[in-house]
Scaffold this motif. Structure first.
Motif, PDB file in Angstrom:
ATOM      1  N   HIS A 130      13.445  36.440   9.397  1.00 14.90           N
ATOM      2  CA  HIS A 130      13.913  37.434   8.432  1.00 14.90           C
ATOM      3  C   HIS A 130      14.754  36.773   7.341  1.00 14.90           C
ATOM      4  O   HIS A 130      15.968  37.003   7.226  1.00 14.90           O
ATOM      5  N   PRO A 131      14.137  35.928   6.499  1.00 18.85           N
ATOM      6  CA  PRO A 131      14.912  35.260   5.443  1.00 18.85           C
ATOM      7  C   PRO A 131      15.342  36.249   4.367  1.00 18.85           C
ATOM      8  O   PRO A 131      14.610  37.197   4.047  1.00 18.85           O
ATOM      9  N   ASN A 132      16.535  36.036   3.820  1.00 14.36           N
ATOM     10  CA  ASN A 132      16.966  36.885   2.714  1.00 14.36           C
ATOM     11  C   ASN A 132      16.276  36.438   1.421  1.00 14.36           C
ATOM     12  O   ASN A 132      15.594  35.421   1.379  1.00 14.36           O
ATOM     13  N   GLU A 133      16.468  37.210   0.353  1.00 17.94           N
ATOM     14  CA  GLU A 133      15.751  36.944  -0.898  1.00 17.94           C
ATOM     15  C   GLU A 133      16.083  35.560  -1.452  1.00 17.94           C
ATOM     16  O   GLU A 133      15.209  34.844  -1.948  1.00 17.94           O
ATOM     17  N   ARG A 134      17.341  35.176  -1.365  1.00 17.10           N
ATOM     18  CA  ARG A 134      17.744  33.880  -1.898  1.00 17.10           C
ATOM     19  C   ARG A 134      17.106  32.752  -1.092  1.00 17.10           C
ATOM     20  O   ARG A 134      16.651  31.751  -1.655  1.00 17.10           O
ATOM     21  N   ALA A 135      17.049  32.906   0.206  1.00 18.62           N
ATOM     22  CA  ALA A 135      16.442  31.884   1.050  1.00 18.62           C
ATOM     23  C   ALA A 135      14.960  31.727   0.741  1.00 18.62           C
ATOM     24  O   ALA A 135      14.425  30.604   0.746  1.00 18.62           O
ATOM     25  N   VAL A 136      14.280  32.829   0.483  1.00  8.24           N
ATOM     26  CA  VAL A 136      12.858  32.775   0.135  1.00  8.24           C
ATOM     27  C   VAL A 136      12.654  31.948  -1.130  1.00  8.24           C
ATOM     28  O   VAL A 136      11.774  31.082  -1.202  1.00  8.24           O
ATOM     29  N   VAL A 137      13.487  32.191  -2.129  1.00  7.79           N
ATOM     30  CA  VAL A 137      13.392  31.464  -3.393  1.00  7.79           C
ATOM     31  C   VAL A 137      13.677  29.974  -3.183  1.00  7.79           C
ATOM     32  O   VAL A 137      12.952  29.106  -3.693  1.00  7.79           O
ATOM     33  N   LEU A 138      14.740  29.678  -2.436  1.00 10.98           N
ATOM     34  CA  LEU A 138      15.118  28.278  -2.217  1.00 10.98           C
ATOM     35  C   LEU A 138      14.081  27.527  -1.396  1.00 10.98           C
ATOM     36  O   LEU A 138      13.757  26.368  -1.690  1.00 10.98           O
ATOM     37  N   ASN A 139      13.543  28.169  -0.366  1.00 11.16           N
ATOM     38  CA  ASN A 139      12.513  27.515   0.443  1.00 11.16           C
ATOM     39  C   ASN A 139      11.243  27.265  -0.362  1.00 11.16           C
ATOM     40  O   ASN A 139      10.576  26.241  -0.183  1.00 11.16           O
ATOM     41  N   LYS A 140      10.925  28.179  -1.265  1.00  7.35           N
ATOM     42  CA  LYS A 140       9.762  27.995  -2.139  1.00  7.35           C
ATOM     43  C   LYS A 140       9.996  26.784  -3.054  1.00  7.35           C
ATOM     44  O   LYS A 140       9.093  25.976  -3.286  1.00  7.35           O
ATOM     45  N   LYS A 141      11.225  26.666  -3.540  1.00  5.79           N
ATOM     46  CA  LYS A 141      11.584  25.536  -4.407  1.00  5.79           C
ATOM     47  C   LYS A 141      11.424  24.213  -3.658  1.00  5.79           C
ATOM     48  O   LYS A 141      10.889  23.238  -4.195  1.00  5.79           O
ATOM     49  N   VAL A 142      11.879  24.179  -2.422  1.00  2.00           N
ATOM     50  CA  VAL A 142      11.760  22.971  -1.606  1.00  2.00           C
ATOM     51  C   VAL A 142      10.292  22.667  -1.309  1.00  2.00           C
ATOM     52  O   VAL A 142       9.845  21.509  -1.410  1.00  2.00           O
TER      53      VAL A 142
ATOM     54  N   PHE B 237      22.178  25.930   5.471  1.00  3.16           N
ATOM     55  CA  PHE B 237      22.730  25.945   4.120  1.00  3.16           C
ATOM     56  C   PHE B 237      21.749  26.572   3.116  1.00  3.16           C
ATOM     57  O   PHE B 237      22.152  26.934   2.011  1.00  3.16           O
ATOM     58  N   ILE B 238      20.482  26.725   3.519  1.00  2.00           N
ATOM     59  CA  ILE B 238      19.491  27.434   2.713  1.00  2.00           C
ATOM     60  C   ILE B 238      19.374  28.881   3.171  1.00  2.00           C
ATOM     61  O   ILE B 238      19.416  29.807   2.362  1.00  2.00           O
ATOM     62  N   ASP B 239      19.249  29.083   4.478  1.00  2.00           N
ATOM     63  CA  ASP B 239      19.041  30.428   5.012  1.00  2.00           C
ATOM     64  C   ASP B 239      20.185  31.370   4.682  1.00  2.00           C
ATOM     65  O   ASP B 239      19.962  32.570   4.454  1.00  2.00           O
ATOM     66  N   GLN B 240      21.404  30.846   4.666  1.00  2.00           N
ATOM     67  CA  GLN B 240      22.576  31.673   4.334  1.00  2.00           C
ATOM     68  C   GLN B 240      23.446  30.898   3.346  1.00  2.00           C
ATOM     69  O   GLN B 240      24.613  30.605   3.613  1.00  2.00           O
ATOM     70  N   GLN B 241      22.883  30.578   2.185  1.00  2.00           N
ATOM     71  CA  GLN B 241      23.582  29.714   1.244  1.00  2.00           C
ATOM     72  C   GLN B 241      24.886  30.322   0.743  1.00  2.00           C
ATOM     73  O   GLN B 241      25.906  29.631   0.630  1.00  2.00           O
ATOM     74  N   THR B 242      24.867  31.603   0.426  1.00  2.00           N
ATOM     75  CA  THR B 242      26.090  32.247  -0.079  1.00  2.00           C
ATOM     76  C   THR B 242      27.219  32.149   0.935  1.00  2.00           C
ATOM     77  O   THR B 242      28.357  31.804   0.592  1.00  2.00           O
ATOM     78  N   LEU B 243      26.907  32.416   2.195  1.00  3.50           N
ATOM     79  CA  LEU B 243      27.924  32.331   3.239  1.00  3.50           C
ATOM     80  C   LEU B 243      28.334  30.883   3.488  1.00  3.50           C
ATOM     81  O   LEU B 243      29.499  30.611   3.797  1.00  3.50           O
ATOM     82  N   PHE B 244      27.388  29.965   3.358  1.00  3.95           N
ATOM     83  CA  PHE B 244      27.726  28.546   3.507  1.00  3.95           C
ATOM     84  C   PHE B 244      28.740  28.121   2.447  1.00  3.95           C
ATOM     85  O   PHE B 244      29.719  27.431   2.760  1.00  3.95           O
ATOM     86  N   MET B 245      28.533  28.550   1.229  1.00  5.34           N
ATOM     87  CA  MET B 245      29.471  28.212   0.156  1.00  5.34           C
ATOM     88  C   MET B 245      30.831  28.862   0.394  1.00  5.34           C
ATOM     89  O   MET B 245      31.876  28.251   0.150  1.00  5.34           O
ATOM     90  N   GLU B 246      30.810  30.079   0.910  1.00  6.33           N
ATOM     91  CA  GLU B 246      32.072  30.743   1.251  1.00  6.33           C
ATOM     92  C   GLU B 246      32.800  29.984   2.351  1.00  6.33           C
ATOM     93  O   GLU B 246      34.034  29.841   2.317  1.00  6.33           O
ATOM     94  N   ALA B 247      32.043  29.511   3.321  1.00  2.00           N
ATOM     95  CA  ALA B 247      32.650  28.755   4.423  1.00  2.00           C
ATOM     96  C   ALA B 247      33.288  27.469   3.917  1.00  2.00           C
ATOM     97  O   ALA B 247      34.431  27.149   4.269  1.00  2.00           O
ATOM     98  N   ILE B 248      32.585  26.740   3.070  1.00  2.06           N
ATOM     99  CA  ILE B 248      33.125  25.496   2.514  1.00  2.06           C
ATOM    100  C   ILE B 248      34.408  25.783   1.742  1.00  2.06           C
ATOM    101  O   ILE B 248      35.415  25.068   1.893  1.00  2.06           O
TER     102      ILE B 248
END
Length: 309
Positions: free
Chosen positions: A196-208, A293-304
């Motif tokens: 169940h990837p979120n919209e941002r993860a779908v975009v980032l995985n496509k980019k990769v 860091f891709i699947d939950q990038q927003t939360l990863f950045m918040e964590a950092i």
């Protein structure tokens, strides 16, 4: 004149690639707090982090350094030794090259194992340790893969899969063949991916997936790094949790970012990690698998941002 302008542009570029081994790229202001990313593997590269996340972290006010280990990814080197010592020597060279005294290490998957061992040996050089889907006990990971594969095969009434599982389970569990076959099962059963990837993860995985360089690197099926580290360091039986406990007692800040959909870890492994470093230091997330860091990038950045101040 044009040559001088080009030189200035290169000198002041936010993102700089260094040609010498190992392949290295930096993002952000070198006077900001340094973060060094250690990629997974053996035999992988820092490309997905570079393509999706490094600049975003740098834009938060950090100096981000990433590199491909010697003999892996874009750091082709026929003389690579695949030892912890050479790995640590190359990392020390990065500290020296950029004038860094202490840094936060972000260790992803196998890179988390390396970051932990480096921090144990050079604790004065590590301010914080961030474990992202880091391997902890290799044998526990292999057991988790086998257990979860059994569940999948039984649910699908997959007789051939169950026979394959039985064959793998009977191998020497310290061998590189056992490690290779366990990860083949993990790939076959999509244990690296969240359903169940979120919209941002779908975009980032496509980019990769569509990046030409990363596509080329994925086509490289060399087993030299994995076999080299296994031959020299016997990493298939390593358990870094005692090292984490030791680092905690030496007052190095340790944080962890994992996904609940990552088939490489049983929940009991994450519970043990929470006991070691504190539940408030572990983010264990829904809809998140191995590339956390891709699947939950927003939360990863918040964590950092909350961990590294």
């Amino acid at each position: 004149m044009k040559s001088s302008i080009l030189t200035l542009i290169l000198l002041f570029s936010i993102s700089i690639t260094y040609a010498q081994l190992p392949y290295t790229k930096v993002f952000g202001d070198s006077t900001s707090k340094p973060l060094i990313f250690l990629h997974g593997g053996p035999g992988s590269n820092a490309g997905s982090f570079e393509l999706t996340t490094a600049q975003e972290i740098a834009d938060m006010g950090y100096f981000v350094i990433l590199y491909d280990r010697r003999g892996e990814g874009r750091s082709a080197d026929l003389k690579a030794k695949y030892t912890f010592r050479q790995t640590f020597d190359d990392l020390n060279d990065l500290y020296k090259r950029f004038g860094i005294k202490r840094a936060t290490l972000i260790g992803y998957s196998f890179g988390g194992l390396l970051a932990t061992l480096y921090a144990e040996k050079y604790s004065d050089k590590v301010s914080s340790l961030v474990l992202v889907s880091s391997l902890l006990s290799l044998q526990d990971t292999y057991a988790a893969i086998l257990d979860r594969s059994g569940v999948v095969f039984r649910e699908k009434h997959d007789t051939a899969g169950l026979q394959q599982l039985q064959q793998v389970a009977g191998m020497d569990r310290s061998s590189i063949a056992f490690r290779t076959n366990c990860f083949a099962l993990a790939t076959k059963n999509a244990f690296f991916d969240t359903p169940h990837p979120n919209e941002r993860a779908v975009v980032l995985n496509k980019k990769v997936k569509e990046d030409a360089v990363l596509t080329s690197l994925r086509a490289d099926t060399s087993t030299a790094p994995g076999r080299g580290f296994w031959r020299n360091e016997h990493y298939t039986t390593i358990d870094i949790t005692p090292k984490i406990e030791k680092l905690r007692d030496s007052h190095i800040n340790i944080f962890a970012f994992y996904g609940k959909d990552d088939g490489l870890f049983a929940a009991t492994q994450i519970d043990r990690l929470k006991t070691l470093i504190g539940s408030d230091h572990v983010w264990y997330l829904d809809d998140c698998a191995h590339a956390a860091f891709i699947d939950q990038q927003t939360l990863f950045m918040e964590a950092i941002a909350s961990w590294i101040r």
